[in-house]
Design a protein around this motif. Structure first.
Motif, PDB file in Angstrom:
ATOM      1  N   UNK A   6       0.836  -1.203   0.000  1.00 21.27           N
ATOM      2  CA  UNK A   6       0.000   0.000   0.000  1.00 21.27           C
ATOM      3  C   UNK A   6       0.871   1.253   0.000  1.00 21.27           C
ATOM      4  N   UNK A   7       1.911   1.255   0.824  1.00 24.98           N
ATOM      5  CA  UNK A   7       2.792   2.413   0.878  1.00 24.98           C
ATOM      6  C   UNK A   7       3.583   2.561  -0.419  1.00 24.98           C
ATOM      7  N   UNK A   8       4.026   1.450  -0.994  1.00 29.28           N
ATOM      8  CA  UNK A   8       4.771   1.492  -2.250  1.00 29.28           C
ATOM      9  C   UNK A   8       3.920   2.142  -3.343  1.00 29.28           C
ATOM     10  N   UNK A  36      13.287  -1.444  -8.491  1.00 29.69           N
ATOM     11  CA  UNK A  36      11.956  -1.562  -7.902  1.00 29.69           C
ATOM     12  C   UNK A  36      11.998  -2.268  -6.558  1.00 29.69           C
ATOM     13  N   UNK A  37      12.675  -3.390  -6.493  1.00 28.43           N
ATOM     14  CA  UNK A  37      12.754  -4.153  -5.254  1.00 28.43           C
ATOM     15  C   UNK A  37      13.466  -3.354  -4.163  1.00 28.43           C
ATOM     16  N   UNK A  38      14.499  -2.615  -4.534  1.00 27.07           N
ATOM     17  CA  UNK A  38      15.221  -1.793  -3.568  1.00 27.07           C
ATOM     18  C   UNK A  38      14.276  -0.762  -2.946  1.00 27.07           C
ATOM     19  N   UNK A  39      13.536  -0.046  -3.780  1.00 24.97           N
ATOM     20  CA  UNK A  39      12.614   0.984  -3.284  1.00 24.97           C
ATOM     21  C   UNK A  39      11.533   0.329  -2.419  1.00 24.97           C
ATOM     22  N   UNK A  40      11.006  -0.795  -2.849  1.00 28.01           N
ATOM     23  CA  UNK A  40       9.978  -1.496  -2.080  1.00 28.01           C
ATOM     24  C   UNK A  40      10.500  -1.879  -0.697  1.00 28.01           C
ATOM     25  N   UNK A  57      15.682  10.443  -2.587  1.00 23.12           N
ATOM     26  CA  UNK A  57      16.336   9.155  -2.758  1.00 23.12           C
ATOM     27  C   UNK A  57      16.012   8.557  -4.125  1.00 23.12           C
ATOM     28  N   UNK A  58      14.762   8.593  -4.512  1.00 19.87           N
ATOM     29  CA  UNK A  58      14.357   8.049  -5.814  1.00 19.87           C
ATOM     30  C   UNK A  58      14.992   8.852  -6.937  1.00 19.87           C
ATOM     31  N   UNK A  59      15.030  10.170  -6.803  1.00 21.07           N
ATOM     32  CA  UNK A  59      15.718  10.995  -7.801  1.00 21.07           C
ATOM     33  C   UNK A  59      17.162  10.530  -7.966  1.00 21.07           C
ATOM     34  N   UNK A  60      17.843  10.337  -6.848  1.00 21.01           N
ATOM     35  CA  UNK A  60      19.243   9.917  -6.880  1.00 21.01           C
ATOM     36  C   UNK A  60      19.392   8.513  -7.465  1.00 21.01           C
ATOM     37  N   UNK A  61      18.506   7.620  -7.083  1.00 19.93           N
ATOM     38  CA  UNK A  61      18.556   6.259  -7.622  1.00 19.93           C
ATOM     39  C   UNK A  61      18.394   6.263  -9.137  1.00 19.93           C
ATOM     40  N   UNK A  62      17.433   7.029  -9.618  1.00 21.68           N
ATOM     41  CA  UNK A  62      17.173   7.045 -11.053  1.00 21.68           C
ATOM     42  C   UNK A  62      18.280   7.750 -11.841  1.00 21.68           C
TER      43      UNK A  62
END
Length: 69
Positions: A6-8, A36-40, A57-62
């Motif tokens: 739900x949070x993902x 995807x798995x890392x963010x989850x 964090x997502x900005x940096x990951x991408x």
């Protein structure tokens, strides 16, 4: 549905709105970079901090392939 899932979904939808795109495009980009798995799995941290930290964090990951921290 688990609280993590739900949070993902919440995170993807809100991050997409923040970036002016769609959640499916964000998910596609995460999938393409095998993130995807890392963010989850970051649920414990992302859920307990300000949502903007998860966005950074997502900005940096991408862009760089690694978390912002």
């Amino acid at each position: 549905m688990t609280k993590e899932m739900e949070f993902f979904i919440y995170l993807l939808e809100n991050y997409a709105a923040y970036k002016g795109t769609s959640a499916d495009l964000v998910l596609r980009e995460l999938d393409k970079k095998n993130l995807t798995d890392f963010v989850y799995k970051m649920y414990p941290m992302y859920h307990s901090e300000a949502i903007e930290n998860a966005y950074m964090d997502i900005d940096s990951l991408l862009s760089a392939g690694k978390p912002a921290w």
